[in-house]
Design a protein around this motif. Structure first.
Motif, PDB file in Angstrom:
ATOM      1  N   ILE C 201       0.860  -1.182   0.000  1.00  0.00           N
ATOM      2  CA  ILE C 201       0.000   0.000   0.000  1.00  0.00           C
ATOM      3  C   ILE C 201       0.901   1.238   0.000  1.00  0.00           C
ATOM      4  CG2 ILE C 201      -1.751   1.263   1.308  1.00  0.00           C
ATOM      5  CD1 ILE C 201      -2.885  -1.457   2.146  1.00  0.00           C
ATOM      6  N   ALA C 202       0.706   2.068  -1.022  1.00  0.00           N
ATOM      7  CA  ALA C 202       1.655   3.141  -1.264  1.00  0.00           C
ATOM      8  C   ALA C 202       1.511   4.278  -0.255  1.00  0.00           C
ATOM      9  CB  ALA C 202       1.460   3.685  -2.676  1.00  0.00           C
ATOM     10  N   SER C 205       5.505   6.931  -3.335  1.00  0.00           N
ATOM     11  CA  SER C 205       5.954   5.912  -4.298  1.00  0.00           C
ATOM     12  C   SER C 205       7.416   6.013  -4.710  1.00  0.00           C
ATOM     13  CB  SER C 205       5.074   5.987  -5.545  1.00  0.00           C
ATOM     14  OG  SER C 205       3.727   6.076  -5.187  1.00  0.00           O
ATOM     15  N   SER C 206       7.985   7.211  -4.725  1.00  0.00           N
ATOM     16  CA  SER C 206       9.370   7.314  -5.188  1.00  0.00           C
ATOM     17  C   SER C 206      10.358   7.081  -4.049  1.00  0.00           C
ATOM     18  CB  SER C 206       9.629   8.680  -5.847  1.00  0.00           C
ATOM     19  OG  SER C 206       9.765   9.692  -4.877  1.00  0.00           O
ATOM     20  N   ALA C 312       3.322  15.137  -0.934  1.00  0.00           N
ATOM     21  CA  ALA C 312       2.739  15.379  -2.259  1.00  0.00           C
ATOM     22  C   ALA C 312       2.332  14.050  -2.886  1.00  0.00           C
ATOM     23  CB  ALA C 312       3.736  16.113  -3.152  1.00  0.00           C
ATOM     24  N   GLU C 313       3.258  13.096  -2.886  1.00  0.00           N
ATOM     25  CA  GLU C 313       2.938  11.788  -3.459  1.00  0.00           C
ATOM     26  C   GLU C 313       1.817  11.118  -2.680  1.00  0.00           C
ATOM     27  OE1 GLU C 313       6.553   9.495  -3.894  1.00  0.00           O
ATOM     28  OE2 GLU C 313       7.452  10.985  -5.213  1.00  0.00           O
ATOM     29  N   ALA C 316      -1.827  12.234  -3.391  1.00  0.00           N
ATOM     30  CA  ALA C 316      -2.441  11.592  -4.557  1.00  0.00           C
ATOM     31  C   ALA C 316      -2.671  10.101  -4.315  1.00  0.00           C
ATOM     32  CB  ALA C 316      -1.569  11.802  -5.795  1.00  0.00           C
ATOM     33  N   ASN C 317      -1.674   9.441  -3.703  1.00  0.00           N
ATOM     34  CA  ASN C 317      -1.813   7.997  -3.461  1.00  0.00           C
ATOM     35  C   ASN C 317      -3.019   7.669  -2.592  1.00  0.00           C
ATOM     36  OD1 ASN C 317       0.385   7.105  -4.948  1.00  0.00           O
ATOM     37  ND2 ASN C 317       1.817   7.294  -3.241  1.00  0.00           N
ATOM     38  N   SER C 319      -5.858   9.345  -2.499  1.00  0.00           N
ATOM     39  CA  SER C 319      -7.142   9.820  -3.022  1.00  0.00           C
ATOM     40  C   SER C 319      -8.081   8.673  -3.360  1.00  0.00           C
ATOM     41  CB  SER C 319      -6.917  10.662  -4.291  1.00  0.00           C
ATOM     42  OG  SER C 319      -6.297  11.878  -3.947  1.00  0.00           O
ATOM     43  N   ARG C 320      -7.508   7.480  -3.565  1.00  0.00           N
ATOM     44  CA  ARG C 320      -8.351   6.341  -3.948  1.00  0.00           C
ATOM     45  C   ARG C 320      -9.244   5.879  -2.805  1.00  0.00           C
ATOM     46  NH1 ARG C 320      -4.049   2.535  -6.067  1.00  0.00           N
ATOM     47  NH2 ARG C 320      -3.213   4.582  -6.585  1.00  0.00           N
ATOM     48  N   TYR C 321      -8.960   6.329  -1.608  1.00  0.00           N
ATOM     49  CA  TYR C 321      -9.797   5.940  -0.464  1.00  0.00           C
ATOM     50  C   TYR C 321     -10.956   6.919  -0.377  1.00  0.00           C
ATOM     51  CZ  TYR C 321      -5.580   3.325   0.142  1.00  0.00           C
ATOM     52  OH  TYR C 321      -4.509   2.510  -0.112  1.00  0.00           O
ATOM     53  N   ILE C 356      -1.743  14.720   4.069  1.00  0.00           N
ATOM     54  CA  ILE C 356      -2.551  14.952   2.859  1.00  0.00           C
ATOM     55  C   ILE C 356      -2.724  16.460   2.652  1.00  0.00           C
ATOM     56  CG2 ILE C 356      -4.873  14.745   1.868  1.00  0.00           C
ATOM     57  CD1 ILE C 356      -5.069  11.970   3.138  1.00  0.00           C
ATOM     58  N   THR C 360      -1.344  18.459  -0.514  1.00  0.00           N
ATOM     59  CA  THR C 360      -2.322  19.138  -1.364  1.00  0.00           C
ATOM     60  C   THR C 360      -1.962  20.614  -1.498  1.00  0.00           C
ATOM     61  OG1 THR C 360      -4.011  17.594  -0.578  1.00  0.00           O
ATOM     62  CG2 THR C 360      -4.787  19.598  -1.676  1.00  0.00           C
TER      63      THR C 360
END
Lengths: 122, 484, 491
Positions: C201-202, C205-206, C312-313, C316-317, C319-321, C356, C360
């Motif tokens: 679970i991200a 990611s980088s 920042a990452e 976005a990661n 947002s799927r929730y 978050i 954002t």
């Protein structure tokens, strides 16, 4: 004054904060409206009180972040990934099969195979 | 005041890949809801995207077809916004480094003139799912089968000045992508969708007026109508002393009007940033060259060849090269009969007329290109005359025979070219028409030409249409003139 | 059985001293008895563990056992596990049963390991103390008043308490190395791209990378052998051969060039931590290594840069929730906005929301260049610091954390918590590997105090070298053999 700033209770103080050789550089002070705007963009329900609470925290985090401005980065290319690798491409093949039932087992509201959300007005 | 219209188009083309842009799920249209939405398409926790090679190749081919610059490096960005048909809460797109740079498209207008429309860039992105608004107890249903289908978004320069130009541009894009085979171009199924930016400005003014964006205009006809309505609306507004506001509008084809979409209008801030799950796409020159070599002949090139090598008119060349299916059909007819002009006349005349009457696409023609080519060949070699040829065509259309030859044989349409037989028929007609012969004889020589028509008609009738009309004409003239 | 290393357990299984099933039962019983106090596991999977153990024993009986067959471990609850609750320590995913296995989990299963359960963590791996878990804080087995570190706090505590011999962690800014240091175990963060992120679970990611946490470097090598390698499902996974990480473990260290970054020994470093680290460096000198001071001039910009890039990452990661396809959904949403805002407000904890919001804000219009682009430029400078240093030395050494484990509840201010990660965060920005090994104690209470971790850094893909350097230290010292009283008393 970011890291040298007002004392916040002894246990909270970072002993090595003083080692940060930074100047006081702010991009722009964070305001209440900024917090509400970010919360709205991120779809995080925040009460006015919550927002006030976050304003304080976020303000201090951004003060710390603003230290980046002290560094001259003129001409430095941004680095998005730690390795200088390039994207590998996948062959155009269908490898996935229908797993709808399995994937929808963890879904909060489903009907006729569709995910349900409150009515979207176009 | 004279107003000038300024139009720019954003065309979304679904690429004809087998699988999605970032996952191995099928892109086939029309499956049961969510049966083609895999873990990646659903944005399940922990999933990651891997880029589809075919989507990249198709985008590059498009770029090459519009003579665009193909940058060595392109980058995927995340475009952040919340919407139920967007599973991850961001769309993976290309904001800062698109895969296709600036290029141009030549459009042909109705008067045959051409114009170049600039393409600002084209970028790859993933399609969203669909919201189904049938009533599920006051809820909306979300189908994510379409989510992750590769899209090429083609962004034009604001180079178009009329609804007709915009429609011609859209047709040109349609023709390019279908020629390349990178999209089925099916607008009814949403394979090609169009957002239109429209503004007006007083003629002579340099700066652009405020534009409105009309979303999802999904047919050539609607593009024209939406623009015409919008231009009129904006001009009326300005002439009444009002102002155009920058907004998104929706075209309602039933009411033939555009209207404001305020619900989606709230201040968007997409917070684009490079997608950390994908690495920069680097295209080496050899790869691009390989794709360039594999390009099929494109509409522009075909049109030029039809005009230059085949000697067709500009108009004919334009019509026959407009779609790859049309061009391929035409070329097959031409190869079968050996005469480009005759082939062009038949394809645009008899065949297109019949297709239009029955609302068929050329790919669904009941008469194959080979059949038509052979039929034309029988006209060229004088086996049948033009009138009989039309009869044969109708018979082929209705499936009365497999080949022109079989139908000619069965219907006895073979042209009579035997001079003796034709002379016999002429003699009989002359003998049976003393009054007309007398009129002919009495007429002044320059008026006789017209009067000969009656006799030709009678001879043709007597031959049941099979006599060679040129021969009939010539022999009649000789015989009648001999009587004078 | 509970205080043996993986390597020792493997030998016991091979010798038939006990079966994997017996070992599994013994550890399950221990978890049952002790984890109420430590709270290191969110989910225990006894049935699946017994089945896996039986399969392993059967494989061994057929002579098909590999190096990890039948060995028990636990997995941070950030890895998706097919059919098993996968929570990320969040209320958002409190009921999420993952429908697939993470790549690491697949590989561990294929290697014949026996997973006993899913370990506690800071929510979505955001934290340095494991106090940000929806499932409650984890306690440090060395001192129940202390935090175990984070975000892989449950994994570190479970190993330290002798509940499992090894556990999987993830490290985005120090989340393997710092809890390993706080709990007196060994934890390796591999090079970015060495281990597949598919199914993890991200968070950011980088920066995210999975790695092993165990008692010894040797055990970490065994586990890295199983989990490292190219994965076609992760575009950032590197197609590069995987060596046998156990092969070079014992190589001599004579001639090893060690660099001590000046910036890692400055103000703010706890003197006892510093002296433990300097003692460790002396051990290396006695093993034939040479030591010199080096500089990583942009070290102090690592935390500011990280707190732009990671949030920042993450913004976005996460947002799927949204309460639509999985995860928490609020009761009776009135409209779409309400569904989003309440589901997310209820589902996420405070630290997650904070990040978050930061992410954002810094990505929003007008701020992108000043924050995000700037942070990425600084990121390049930070990576260059390391690359320059590795031109001169083979490895860098320093403390994993400026202090030993602090008390639960002691760090309430987020910024002071963030500054805690000063020595670990730059490593993730640069993508290089790092390992933390036990190197002494500080604080003097209870008996021995709280563990100190020595951090060893290498250049990209230098895992074998790091494991070798760590292993030789563990051959020469016994810090890694110490067990907390909690584990001993409950033997």
């Amino acid at each position: 004054m970011p890291m040298h700033g007002p004392a916040r209770g002894a246990s909270d103080m970072v002993p090595f904060a003083a080692c940060f050789p930074f100047e006081d550089i702010r991009i722009m002070a964070l305001e209440h409206a900024d917090v509400l705007r970010a919360a709205h963009l991120a779809r995080l329900g925040l009460s006015e009180d919550d927002a006030a609470h976050y304003l304080d925290d976020l303000g201090r985090i951004l003060e710390m972040v603003d230290q980046l401005q002290a560094l001259d980065t003129e001409g430095v290319a941004p680095l998005a990934h730690p390795l200088d690798a390039t994207q590998r491409l996948r062959a155009d093949e269908v490898t996935e099969t229908d797993q709808r039932d399995r994937f929808q087992r963890c879904a909060p509201a489903v009907e006729q195979g569709l995910y349900l959300v409150p009515r979207v007005v176009e | 005041m004279q107003w000038e219209t300024v139009i720019g188009l954003e065309v979304h083309v679904q690429l004809a890949t087998q699988s999605k842009i970032f996952s191995g799920a099928s892109t086939a249209f029309g499956a049961e809801p969510n049966t083609q939405a895999c873990a990646v398409d659903l944005g399940l926790p922990g999933v990651l995207p891997v880029l589809n090679e075919a989507a990249v190749a198709m985008a590059v081919q498009f770029g090459l077809a519009i003579h665009a610059e193909i940058p060595e490096v392109s980058v995927f960005d995340r475009k952040n916004y919340f919407y139920p048909d967007l599973p991850k809460g961001y769309q993976t797109s290309q904001m800062y480094h698109p895969i296709v740079g600036a290029g141009e498209v030549e459009i042909t207008l109705e008067d045959g003139s051409t114009k170049r429309v600039g393409v600002h860039h084209a970028h790859l992105e993933e399609d969203a799912g669909k919201s189904l608004h049938e009533d599920f107890h006051g809820m909306t249903g979300i189908d994510l089968n379409r989510a992750g289908t590769p899209l090429l978004e083609i962004v034009s320069e604001p180079d178009m000045r009329s609804a007709k130009e915009a429609a011609a541009y859209l047709k040109a894009i349609h023709s390019i992508v279908t020629y390349l085979g990178i999209s089925d171009g099916n607008m009814a199924e949403g394979s090609m969708r169009c957002d239109v930016n429209v503004s007006v400005r007083p003629e002579g003014q340099e700066s652009f007026g405020t534009r409105a964006e009309i979303k999802n205009v999904n047919s050539f006809r609607f593009v024209e109508r939406a623009i015409e309505f919008e231009v009129e609306r904006q001009i009326e507004l300005l002439e009444d002393g009002g102002e155009v506001i920058q907004e998104t509008r929706l075209f309602d084809p039933e009411r033939d009007e555009t209207r404001s979409m305020r619900t989606k209008e709230e201040a968007n801030d997409y917070r684009y940033f490079p997608c950390p799950d994908l690495l920069p796409v680097v295209l080496d020159a050899a790869y691009v060259d390989h794709l360039r070599e594999a390009l099929p002949e494109l509409p522009d090139e075909k049109r030029a060849r039809f005009q230059g090598e085949l000697g067709l008119s500009a108009y004919d060349a334009g019509v026959l090269s407009a779609s790859r299916a049309m061009a391929e059909y035409f070329e097959a007819v031409k190869d079968a009969c050996g005469d480009a002009k005759q082939a062009a006349n038949w394809v645009q005349g008899e065949l297109s007329g019949a297709l239009n009457r029955e609302g068929l696409a050329i790919t669904d023609s009941p008469v194959s290109a080979r059949q038509l080519g052979e039929l034309i060949g029988r006209v060229i070699d004088d086996t049948i005359n033009g009138k009989a040829a039309k009869q044969v065509f109708q018979a082929l259309w209705h499936g009365e025979g497999d080949s022109a030859d079989a139908i000619i044989e069965a219907k006895g349409l073979k042209q009579v070219t035997d001079t003796g037989a034709i002379e016999a028929m002429i003699d009989r007609v002359i003998a049976e028409s003393p009054a007309q012969v007398a009129q002919y004889r009495d007429a002044e020589p320059e008026k006789r030409g017209k009067m000969i028509g009656y006799f030709v008609g009678q001879v043709m009738k007597a031959s049941r249409g099979t006599a060679n009309p040129q021969q009939v004409n010539q022999l009649l003239k000789e015989k009648l003139d001999a009587l004078c | 059985m509970h205080d043996k290393t993986l390597t020792e357990l493997a030998a016991c299984l091979a010798a038939g001293e006990f079966t994997s099933r017996e070992l599994t039962e013994s550890l399950l019983a221990r978890i049952d008895r002790l984890d109420g106090e430590i709270n290191s596991l969110i989910t225990v999977t006894p049935d699946a563990a017994r089945e896996a153990a039986d399969r392993a024993d059967a494989a061994r009986a057929k002579g098909e056992a590999g190096p990890l067959t039948g060995l028990p471990l636990a997995i941070k609850d950030l890895f998706c596990t097919d059919g098993v609750l996968t929570t990320a320590g969040s209320r958002m995913l409190a009921n999420f049963v993952a429908p697939y296995d993470a790549s690491v989990v697949e590989r561990l299963k294929a290697a014949g390991t026996v997973s006993l359960g899913k370990t506690n963590l800071d929510e979505f791996a955001m934290g340095s103390s494991n106090e940000n878990s929806h499932f409650g804080p984890v306690k440090n087995p060395w001192d129940l008043a202390a935090v175990p570190g984070g975000s892989s706090g449950g994994s570190a505590a479970a190993v330290a308490a002798g509940l499992v011999p090894a556990a999987m962690g993830t490290d985005t800014g120090g989340s393997i190395r710092q809890p390993a240091a706080f709990c007196g175990i060994t934890g390796l963060k591999p090079t970015y791209g060495r281990v597949s992120r598919w199914g993890i679970i991200a968070y950011a990611s980088s920066l995210d990378q999975a790695g092993p946490m165990a008692r010894t470097a040797e055990d970490c090598a065994l586990l890295l052998n199983a989990i490292a390698g190219h994965d076609l499902r992760d575009s950032t996974s590197v197609a590069r051969g995987v060596p046998d990480y156990t092969e070079e473990l014992a190589a001599p260290l004579s001639g090893l060039k060690i660099g001590l970054p000046r910036e890692y020994f400055g103000d703010g470093l706890d003197p006892e931590v510093e002296s433990a680290v300097r003692e460790a460096v002396k051990v290396y000198e006695s093993l034939g290594a040479t030591v010199r001071e080096v500089s990583l001039p942009h070290t102090h910009y690592a935390i500011p840069a990280y707190y732009v890039i990671a949030p920042a990452e993450a913004s976005a990661n996460l947002s799927r929730y949204d309460g639509v396809r999985f995860g928490h959904r609020c009761e009776a949403p009135t409209d779409l906005i309400d569904l989003y805002e309440r589901s997310r407000a209820e589902g996420f904890g405070e630290e997650v929301k904070r990040r978050i919001l930061i992410g954002t804000h810094t990505l929003s219009e007008g701020f992108f260049d000043a924050y995000y682009k700037k942070a990425q430029q600084v990121r390049r400078l930070i990576r260059q610091d390391f690359l320059d240093a590795f031109e001169e030395v083979d490895v860098l050494m320093g403390p994993a954390s400026p202090t030993p484990a602090f008390d639960l509840g002691a760090r309430k201010d987020p910024v002071s918590m963030y500054l805690q990660d000063i020595y670990t965060i730059a490593v993730n920005l640069a993508g290089i590997p790092g390992i933390s090994v036990p190197a002494g104690f500080a604080g003097g209470r209870p008996a021995e105090g709280r563990p100190v971790g020595l951090q060893i850094l290498g250049t990209h893909f230098a895992e074998a070298r790091l494991l070798n350097v760590a292993h030789r230290f563990q051959q020469a010292t016994d810090w890694h053999l110490r067990r907390p009283a909690f584990a001993e008393e409950n033997a």
